[in-house]
Every structure is written in structure tokens, then in C-alpha cells.
Design a protein around this motif. Structure first.
Motif, PDB file in Angstrom:
ATOM      1  N   VAL A  30       0.801  -1.233   0.000  1.00  0.00           N
ATOM      2  CA  VAL A  30       0.000   0.000   0.000  1.00  0.00           C
ATOM      3  C   VAL A  30       0.832   1.280   0.000  1.00  0.00           C
ATOM      4  O   VAL A  30       0.310   2.357  -0.253  1.00  0.00           O
ATOM      5  CB  VAL A  30      -0.986   0.044   1.194  1.00  0.00           C
ATOM      6  CG1 VAL A  30      -2.039  -1.026   1.050  1.00  0.00           C
ATOM      7  CG2 VAL A  30      -0.241  -0.073   2.523  1.00  0.00           C
ATOM      8  N   GLY A  31       2.114   1.177   0.300  1.00  0.00           N
ATOM      9  CA  GLY A  31       2.982   2.347   0.261  1.00  0.00           C
ATOM     10  C   GLY A  31       4.330   1.961  -0.308  1.00  0.00           C
ATOM     11  O   GLY A  31       4.553   0.819  -0.708  1.00  0.00           O
ATOM     12  N   ASN A  32       5.250   2.922  -0.348  1.00  0.00           N
ATOM     13  CA  ASN A  32       6.608   2.606  -0.812  1.00  0.00           C
ATOM     14  C   ASN A  32       7.184   1.454   0.016  1.00  0.00           C
ATOM     15  O   ASN A  32       7.067   1.443   1.241  1.00  0.00           O
ATOM     16  CB  ASN A  32       7.529   3.807  -0.659  1.00  0.00           C
ATOM     17  CG  ASN A  32       7.128   5.002  -1.496  1.00  0.00           C
ATOM     18  OD1 ASN A  32       7.670   6.079  -1.317  1.00  0.00           O
ATOM     19  ND2 ASN A  32       6.181   4.851  -2.412  1.00  0.00           N
ATOM     20  N   GLU A  33       7.821   0.525  -0.646  1.00  0.00           N
ATOM     21  CA  GLU A  33       8.449  -0.613   0.033  1.00  0.00           C
ATOM     22  C   GLU A  33       9.481  -0.164   1.056  1.00  0.00           C
ATOM     23  O   GLU A  33       9.684  -0.810   2.083  1.00  0.00           O
ATOM     24  CB  GLU A  33       9.081  -1.517  -1.032  1.00  0.00           C
ATOM     25  CG  GLU A  33      10.127  -2.474  -0.547  1.00  0.00           C
ATOM     26  CD  GLU A  33       9.623  -3.470   0.476  1.00  0.00           C
ATOM     27  OE1 GLU A  33       8.402  -3.611   0.670  1.00  0.00           O
ATOM     28  OE2 GLU A  33      10.468  -4.109   1.122  1.00  0.00           O
ATOM     29  N   ASP A  34      10.129   0.948   0.783  1.00  0.00           N
ATOM     30  CA  ASP A  34      11.057   1.565   1.734  1.00  0.00           C
ATOM     31  C   ASP A  34      12.173   0.631   2.176  1.00  0.00           C
ATOM     32  O   ASP A  34      12.408   0.418   3.364  1.00  0.00           O
ATOM     33  CB  ASP A  34      10.305   2.148   2.926  1.00  0.00           C
ATOM     34  CG  ASP A  34       9.558   3.422   2.556  1.00  0.00           C
ATOM     35  OD1 ASP A  34      10.101   4.208   1.758  1.00  0.00           O
ATOM     36  OD2 ASP A  34       8.432   3.622   3.029  1.00  0.00           O
ATOM     37  N   VAL A  35      12.865   0.108   1.167  1.00  0.00           N
ATOM     38  CA  VAL A  35      14.133  -0.593   1.379  1.00  0.00           C
ATOM     39  C   VAL A  35      13.986  -1.752   2.361  1.00  0.00           C
ATOM     40  O   VAL A  35      14.860  -1.992   3.186  1.00  0.00           O
ATOM     41  CB  VAL A  35      15.237   0.403   1.815  1.00  0.00           C
ATOM     42  CG1 VAL A  35      16.622  -0.176   1.632  1.00  0.00           C
ATOM     43  CG2 VAL A  35      15.145   1.695   1.017  1.00  0.00           C
ATOM     44  N   GLY A  36      12.867  -2.452   2.282  1.00  0.00           N
ATOM     45  CA  GLY A  36      12.659  -3.646   3.083  1.00  0.00           C
ATOM     46  C   GLY A  36      11.733  -3.482   4.263  1.00  0.00           C
ATOM     47  O   GLY A  36      11.261  -4.483   4.826  1.00  0.00           O
ATOM     48  N   GLN A  37      11.428  -2.255   4.670  1.00  0.00           N
ATOM     49  CA  GLN A  37      10.643  -2.057   5.889  1.00  0.00           C
ATOM     50  C   GLN A  37       9.204  -2.558   5.769  1.00  0.00           C
ATOM     51  O   GLN A  37       8.719  -3.277   6.643  1.00  0.00           O
ATOM     52  CB  GLN A  37      10.645  -0.581   6.289  1.00  0.00           C
ATOM     53  CG  GLN A  37       9.662  -0.219   7.388  1.00  0.00           C
ATOM     54  CD  GLN A  37       9.820  -1.008   8.672  1.00  0.00           C
ATOM     55  OE1 GLN A  37      10.911  -1.474   8.984  1.00  0.00           O
ATOM     56  NE2 GLN A  37       8.732  -1.161   9.430  1.00  0.00           N
ATOM     57  N   MET A  38       8.507  -2.182   4.704  1.00  0.00           N
ATOM     58  CA  MET A  38       7.113  -2.625   4.563  1.00  0.00           C
ATOM     59  C   MET A  38       7.024  -4.142   4.549  1.00  0.00           C
ATOM     60  O   MET A  38       6.127  -4.744   5.153  1.00  0.00           O
ATOM     61  CB  MET A  38       6.506  -2.058   3.283  1.00  0.00           C
ATOM     62  CG  MET A  38       6.223  -0.583   3.325  1.00  0.00           C
ATOM     63  SD  MET A  38       4.821  -0.112   4.368  1.00  0.00           S
ATOM     64  CE  MET A  38       3.461  -0.612   3.326  1.00  0.00           C
ATOM     65  N   SER A  39       7.960  -4.772   3.875  1.00  0.00           N
ATOM     66  CA  SER A  39       7.955  -6.221   3.771  1.00  0.00           C
ATOM     67  C   SER A  39       8.357  -6.887   5.077  1.00  0.00           C
ATOM     68  O   SER A  39       7.799  -7.919   5.457  1.00  0.00           O
ATOM     69  CB  SER A  39       8.882  -6.660   2.646  1.00  0.00           C
ATOM     70  OG  SER A  39       8.315  -6.350   1.385  1.00  0.00           O
ATOM     71  N   ALA A  40       9.342  -6.324   5.775  1.00  0.00           N
ATOM     72  CA  ALA A  40       9.774  -6.905   7.051  1.00  0.00           C
ATOM     73  C   ALA A  40       8.639  -6.878   8.065  1.00  0.00           C
ATOM     74  O   ALA A  40       8.491  -7.806   8.873  1.00  0.00           O
ATOM     75  CB  ALA A  40      10.985  -6.152   7.584  1.00  0.00           C
ATOM     76  N   TRP A  41       7.838  -5.813   8.037  1.00  0.00           N
ATOM     77  CA  TRP A  41       6.684  -5.756   8.943  1.00  0.00           C
ATOM     78  C   TRP A  41       5.777  -6.959   8.703  1.00  0.00           C
ATOM     79  O   TRP A  41       5.357  -7.634   9.650  1.00  0.00           O
ATOM     80  CB  TRP A  41       5.885  -4.458   8.723  1.00  0.00           C
ATOM     81  CG  TRP A  41       4.838  -4.231   9.781  1.00  0.00           C
ATOM     82  CD1 TRP A  41       4.944  -3.442  10.886  1.00  0.00           C
ATOM     83  CD2 TRP A  41       3.526  -4.830   9.835  1.00  0.00           C
ATOM     84  NE1 TRP A  41       3.790  -3.514  11.634  1.00  0.00           N
ATOM     85  CE2 TRP A  41       2.902  -4.348  11.022  1.00  0.00           C
ATOM     86  CE3 TRP A  41       2.819  -5.710   9.041  1.00  0.00           C
ATOM     87  CZ2 TRP A  41       1.618  -4.731  11.401  1.00  0.00           C
ATOM     88  CZ3 TRP A  41       1.539  -6.108   9.414  1.00  0.00           C
ATOM     89  CH2 TRP A  41       0.940  -5.618  10.577  1.00  0.00           C
TER      90      TRP A  41
END
Length: 778
Positions: free
Chosen positions: A667-678
Motif C-alpha cells: 500500500v505504500g513505498n516498500e522503503d528498502v525492506g521495511q514494509m515487507s519486514a513488517w
């Protein structure tokens, strides 16, 4: 997520059809990865200027230096160089950023196969300016870990890419043509241009050279990010260089060459008239390209192998020879896939749906792009002093998106990849040392102190690693640099921080000062511990008891005006958020925060309202805005409010609504792994509420079993399992738990219990058990 900027609006957005790969039996982690998830920069689909995931679909290896990916766009706020809804491809670059929201960088060494007359510009997708870019068949796109393929319809050329850690390879399948070609735009850079390039012919199959990228050429933050690096290459063609040449555009000295400039008609027309040069073996200039013409028969395969280095041409050659020499495309691809399977196998999941497994392993894949290696195979790297350094005891890493990744990405890596965490801390310490700055940067790219975003996130990563026993770095030097960072960027002057982001800065500085206190405690620095614990209470200085919430203060100590709907007013004292979202960020003193807010019942009611007002689509909104980082720790506050069933309910909801197996699946910028790590942590059933503490919150897992493989160099346990009995989409609530066979009635677990190995069993049910995990139930 990003520094303030504006994106190009995109009206049309194609959705999830692209994500469907050919149906085949899935037997290993790589089979569940869909690199198209998040591969869009569309602001139209996101409904906000930040856009969506901004990931790239091309080939790379875990934390690799090289990414061989299709590029569809050069300008605008399009950091990955690719956006799924675009209908043309302008080339295949060998470096790429993943998921960043500010004006991007890299996208270097852009290779394009063509036929017919040579063109020296990519042109425009709307065909207002013609160029070498090509339409492509959407249904021909294939993306898997370490592999990407597509058919370029304008030229009837099939393109396949793969990668090794420091190098990449492209295989072209050409039609019959007397004027086939591989051309390379050496000046190209996402968000700008390389300001100077050099290329020379080494032998009948090989070229080498470099592209110098500085802030004057735009790039990271359109130059504001201060990225200053040189990419070196060593490239070998399978077809002999019998008919090669260069193009060189005469760019006037006074011309600006940043993000918007290089895609302007004036600039493109200038490059369109570039001089074609033959009969030379080397060339240096401001805007260069290289091409090799040859004749091909139908379905003839031609390959290009490229070693990349950020050190020197010798490094690029060594990287090439170590990883690619003597290997064919299929071997390199198989080696990349093996690397991915090994890395992705750090976590094994069972149960869940096919889509949930795909989302999970794609998320895990995205957490393994950065921080990428910046060290050549011979151990050399460029340091913060711009000098070449020899092999050290760690791998130098780059792309540290601190404000994003301290929340979930690095707490995840402390479990599954502690060596990476150690590498990152050594890299930050050495950068502070070599640069002479002696403080930690919050957003690092290629040794640049970009200053992007706010806070002191490196202090969080440092404290989190230290309290978890990851300490193979110079801790005394790290501690001193942490103290220096707090003095330079903190609440010292006023006891809070003033405009423009008074709330965000004050709260984040208070938290990272508490992080220093944790380091001081462990190092026996008792006076410092008390000093920084006190500084950690600075959040109280901007809480307005009359308004019942955090409120921005001016430098003179007076409150800023309280506008209508102040708590939900974006940018009011808060960066990329509003006071309602940012105000929950007191992770280091949640009891103190609850007391300020009026006690448990009032805080619980307010937090419940915060989630209930969140729209179902989970896109950018005024309440629980999962599309950006300030709220990522908030769902776990219910555990601290004696309502753990609410954490269970809402993390399940977020996993279902904010992540999908589709292009728009983040739903937002992946942000260098943060969205996915969550997602990886929350869907597994654990997530921190305060990095720097060893406490991980327990929540409702999506899967029947999740097993974390543990690193024997750091931890005594072999693996840690989370088993969820009777788990289902309806049974989201934990009824009881066992830890290693013994009753367990806490809604959190200590990091030491995780890395000691063992099994946490959760028994799931349809209704909340309001006794489990609460103070009443203990």
C-alpha cells in the motif's frame, strides 16, 4: 518513506494480471516469490503523491551489488526506473534502487538491443520524440528471483537477464537482421545523468570504463541527497566487436543536467544529434554511448556479461572474472536461484493459502535486497574518505534507509541474519570514522550523508543489536559516535525540538536518547545511563494536557496554533504524518505515555477509535496509515494496554488488507525492506514494539507453522518454531500458549527465548480470550 517531493501522476494503472506466472508445482521458496509485487510508481493507484511499492522486477542476488532490471522511465519520482503500467522499455540497467520514495538514483549502464538505424536517445513513451525504446508484450514478462525475461515487440528480440553478486548477464535472442545491435547508454542515470564517462576497447570482445555520478547530475533527491559515486564496468560481448562505435553529445557547460533537465525536449534533441565516432579505441566525454553492430540469423543468441565495481576498473574486471568467466547464462541463473533458495530458507512456513505464501516469501525476498554489498570480491571498498580500503573483517554495505528500517527490517535481521546487522553497524561506524564527521548518518547512500528524513535511527539499530548480543564491532567508538549524534541532532537545546516537525523530531530524539541509555547500562556507564534516561523523557515537554495530545512548540516555548482537526492535520508538527499518527510513538516509555493520555481506559478507547476509523483499503489515510512508517509499531500497543486480542485482530486485518499478490500489493513505498519486514514478522506472529528492548510482541500468525533458522555463529539454538493450532481465517484469537511444552501466559517473548531455540505453540479460536496474555490472566 521519502523527503518531500512530487510524483508524476499516472492515470492508467493495470492491476494484478501481471503477477500470474505459469502454473507449476511449487517446491522451494523461490517458487513462491513474485517480484512484480510492488513494481509500480503509480500515484493514481495509490491516491497520493508517494505512489505505491516502487520495487523493481529485475534479476539480483541476496544483498547483491548488481541488479539487472528493465527500465521504463528516467525522470520524475520513479526511483526503481520501472513502473508496471508503462508500455515501453528503454533499456536494462545494471544497478537499481528498491522501494525508495525520494527522487531515485543508480539505473547505470543502460543496455538496449536494437535493429535498424542507430538512435542515440530513448525518446518518449508517448512517441512525441522517437528513440530506441521499444514496446513489449506484457504477457511475455517473467520475473523470478535471479531472472527476468521479456519480448521487445518493436525489434522482435527476446531479452533475459540474470545476476551474480557483483556482476550480471543478459541473453538476447535476435531475429534475422543484417543490422542487429547492442547499444549502451553510459550517461544514463535514474533521476539525472552521469556527468562524465569513459569507455575503451580492451580486446575484440571486451570494453571497460566508468561513469561518474555527482549531485550536479541529479540522482538521489535530485542532487540534494549528495550522492557522489563512480560506477566501473568490464563488459564482454559474445559477438566480436567487428563494427563498433561511440556516440558523444556536446552538452554546453552551462546546462543543468538534473532530473527534469535530462528528459526535456531541449536536452533530448541535443543528444539526438550526438556525433557518431568510429575508428577509435577509447573515448571520454560528458554524454557517451557505445554500440556494436552485427548480423544475426533467426533466433540467434547473443550474450553480454558485465562486472560492476564502485572501486576501480580493476575491481570490475576481477568481479567479472570471479563470477562470470567461462559460464553460460543458464549456469549463472542456476547459481543465482541457489543463492536465493539458501537465503529464503532462513524462514520456513507451512499452512496458509498460496497467495499468503507468495506474499510472505516475496516480502522476505524484498528484505534481502538492501543493505547491499559495497565491497568487491577482493575485499576492497571505497570509504567515507573517498579512498580505497583493503579487506576488513566485515562486508561494507550501503543503502541504509534508517528512518524506515529501524522499526521492522533490522529487528527481523537480528533473528535471521545477525551478520548482516553487524556488517551494517561496522559500515556506519567506519563511515563516521573515515569521513571525519564522527556521527551517524540517518540515510546513507554510497557513503553520502544525505540528511534524508529525521531522527537518529542508527542509534536504534545499534542499541537493538547490542542488547541482543550482536557486538562484533568497536563498541566504544560506536558509543562515542552515538553520543555525538545526539548532541548534534537532538532535544538538548530546548528540551524538545521546534518547527517545522516539532512532534516527530522530539519524540524520535527522545526514543533514541533512551537507546543510548541502554548502551550505557550495558557498558557500565551509570552516569550516562541516568542522563540519557532523563533525556528520553523529553516527549513530555510537548504534551499539551489541555488538548490531551502532543502539540508542536515554537523555539520560544509557546505552542503553535491549534487548527481545526489538529490531530489529523498532515504535516502539522509531523513529517509525512499527523499528530494522531506520530503521537503514539513513545515506544521506550509506553506506561508514561499512557499516563499522560489519561490512563489505560482512555488510551485504549482512543487507540481503538484510531483503528476503527481506518478505511478498509488501507491506502494513505488520516488514521492507521500503514502506507508509511510512523504507525508501524502502533498495532502492538494493545498488548501493553492489557488488550492483546486487539493486537491479534488488527495485525491479521493489516496483513489481509495492506498486502496482496498483485502489482499494487504494497500500500505504500516498500522503503528498502521495511514494509515487507513488517509483514514477515507480523504474519509469523511476533514483532517488536520497541527496538532496543529484547521484548517481541506475540500476535496472531497467518500460518500453521513458522520456523526461523538461527545462525550458530551467534546463537545457541538451532531453530525457533511458532506453531498455531486450529488456525484459520476466522480463528484469529489466541486462546492459550505453550513455550517448549510449558504453559505460557505472556503476550510477549524475549529475544533470548527465541534464539535459544525451541517452540512456541499458540492455540487459536474464534472469540478473544481476554484472560490470556493480560495482567489479569497472570
Amino acid at each position: 518513506m521519502k523527503k518531500i517531493g512530487y510524483c508524476l501522476g499516472i492515470v492508467v494503472f493495470l492491476s494484478s494480471a501481471c503477477s500470474e506466472q505459469k502454473q507449476e508445482e511449487k517446491t522451494s521458496p523461490v517458487d513462491f516469490v513474485n517480484p512484480f509485487i510492488g513494481a509500480s510508481t503509480s500515484t493514481g493507484a495509490a491516491g497520493v503523491y508517494h505512489g505505491l511499492g516502487k520495487t523493481f522486477p529485475g534479476a539480483t542476488t541476496p544483498y547483491g551489488m548488481v541488479q539487472v532490471s528493465p527500465n521504463t522511465i528516467t525522470g520524475g519520482d520513479n526511483s526503481p526506473g520501472y513502473s508496471y503500467e508503462h508500455k515501453t522499455i528503454e533499456g536494462f540497467a545494471f544497478t537499481q534502487m528498491s522501494g525508495v520514495g525520494w527522487f531515485g538514483d543508480l539505473g547505470n549502464f543502460l543496455v538496449m538491443p536494437t535493429t535498424g538505424k542507430l538512435k542515440t536517445i530513448a525518446g518518449k513513451e508517448d512517441e512525441s520524440i522517437q528513440g530506441y525504446r521499444s514496446s513489449y508484450h506484457k504477457d511475455s514478462e517473467i520475473a523470478k528471483p535471479g531472472y527476468y525475461a521479456v519480448e521487445l515487440t518493436d525489434y522482435r528480440i527476446n531479452v533475459e537477464t540474470t545476476a551474480a553478486p557483483h556482476s550480471g548477464m543478459i541473453r538476447f535472442t535476435f531475429p534475422e537482421n543484417k543490422q542487429s545491435r547492442i547499444q549502451i547508454d553510459l550517461a544514463r542515470r535514474v533521476g539525472g545523468t552521469a556527468i562524465q564517462q569513459y569507455v575503451s576497447k580492451v580486446d575484440d570482445h571486451t570494453i571497460q570504463g566508468w561513469m561518474k555520478c555527482t549531485p550536479e547530475g541529479g540522482g538521489w533527491g535530485d542532487g540534494e541527497g549528495k550522492a557522489d559515486y563512480t560506477v566501473y564496468f568490464y563488459a564482454r560481448f559474445s559477438k566480436p566487436l567487428d563494427n563498433y562505435g561511440f556516440w558523444s553529445a556536446d552538452i554546453p557547460d552551462g546546462w543543468s543536467r538534473k532530473r527534469d533537465d535530462v528528459v526535456s525536449e531541449q536536452y533530448l534533441r541535443r543528444v539526438e544529434k550526438a556525433e557518431i565516432i568510429k575508428g577509435q579505441t577509447e573515448l571520454e566525454g560528458k554524454h557517451l554511448g557505445f554500440f556494436s553492430d552485427f548480423e544475426t540469423h533467426e533466433n540467434e543468441e547473443v550474450t553480454l556479461q558485465v562486472g560492476i565495481s564502485f572501486v576501480d576498473m580493476e575491481g570490475a574486471s576481477t568481479n567479472f572474472k570471479s563470477e562470470l568467466a567461462g559460464k553460460d547464462f543458464d549456469q549463472v541463473r542456476a547459481e543465482a536461484e541457489k543463492l536465493w533458495n539458501e537465503s529464503l530458507s532462513r524462514i520456513n512456513v507451512q499452512g496458509g493459502t498460496e497467495d499468503q505464501k507468495t506474499i510472505f516469501y516475496t516480502a522476505l525476498y524484498h528484505t534481502m535486497i538492501d543493505p547491499r554489498t559495497y565491497t568487491d570480491v577482493d575485499g576492497r571498498y571505497v570509504g567515507g574518505d573517498k579512498k580505497v580500503h583493503e579487506r576488513g573483517t566485515y562486508t561494507k554495505r550501503t543503502i541504509f534507509s534508517g528512518w524506515d528500517v529501524f522499526r521492522s527490517q533490522f529487528p527481523l535481521q537480528t533473528i535471521i541474519n545477525p551478520r548482516l546487522v553487524s556488517d551494517q553497524l561496522n559500515s556506519l561506524i567506519s563511515l563516521a570514522d573515515e569521513s571525519g564527521r564522527e556521527y551517524f548518518e540517518r540515510w546513507e547512500l554510497m557513503n553520502a550523508y544525505s540528511g534524508c528524513m529525521i531522527g537518529n535511527p542508527a542509534l536504534s539499530v545499534l542499541a537493538d543489536a547490542y542488547v541482543k548480543g550482536i557486538r562484533d564491532y568497536d563498541i566504544e567508538k560506536a558509543y562515542q559516535y552515538a553520543v555525538n549524534t545526539s548532541k548534534l541532532f537532538g532535544n538538548d537545546k530546548l528540551g524538545y525540538t521546534g518547527p517545522p516537525f516539532s512532534i516527530s523530531n522530539t519524540l524520535e530524539y527522545a526514543y533514541t536518547d533512551w537507546c543510548i541509555a541502554q548502551l550505557a547500562k550495558g557498558m557500565g556507564k551509570a552516569e550516562d545511563e541516568q542522563l540519557f534516561l532523563k533525556k528520553g523523557q523529553a516527549y513530555r515537554n510537548i504534551f499539551d494536557s489541555e488538548k490531551g495530545w502532543f502539540r508542536p512548540k515554537r523555539d520560544d516555548g509557546s505552542w503553535e496554533e491549534w487548527p481545526d482537526s489538529a490531530r489529523t492535520k498532515e504535516w502539522y508538527g509531523s513529517i509525512e504524518s499527523n499528530p494522531y499518527q506520530q503521537g503514539w510513538f513513545v515506544p521506550h516509555d509506553i506506561p508514561g505515555m499512557i499516563e499522560l493520555m489519561g490512563g489505560r481506559e482512555k488510551a485504549l478507547d482512543d487507540l481503538t477509535h484510531f483503528f476503527e476509523k481506518t478505511p478498509e483499503h488501507m491506502l494513505w489515510n488520516e488514521y492507521y496509515n500503514h502506507a508509511n512508517e510512523p504507525v508501524h509499531l502502533v498495532p502492538f500497543l494493545f498488548n501493553h494496554l492489557d488488550a492483546p486480542w486487539m493486537t491479534q485482530k488488527w495485525t491479521r486485518h493489516i496483513c489481509e488488507k495492506a498486502y496482496k499478490n498483485s502489482v499494487e500489493g504494497i500500500v505504500g513505498n516498500e522503503d528498502v525492506g521495511q514494509m515487507s519486514a513488517w509483514y514477515v514478522l507480523a504474519s509469523a506472529g511476533i514483532h517488536p514494539s520497541c527496538p532496543g528492548s529484547t521484548r517481541y510482541e506475540i500476535t496472531s500468525p497467518l500460518f500453521s507453522e513458522v520456523e526461523f533458522a538461527l545462525d550458530p555463529d551467534y546463537f545457541e539454538g538451532k531453530s525457533f518454531k511458532i506453531k498455531a493450532h486450529d488456525n484459520s481465517p476466522a480463528n484469529v484469537y489466541i486462546q492459550k500458549a505453550l513455550l517448549n511444552g510449558q504453559p505460557y501466559n505472556k503476550c510477549y517473548i524475549d529475544f533470548q527465548d527465541i534464539v535459544s531455540g525451541g517452540t512456541l505453540e499458540l492455540f487459536m479460536g474464534l472469540q478473544p480470550n481476554e484472560d490470556w496474555g493480560t495482567t489479569l490472566g497472570n
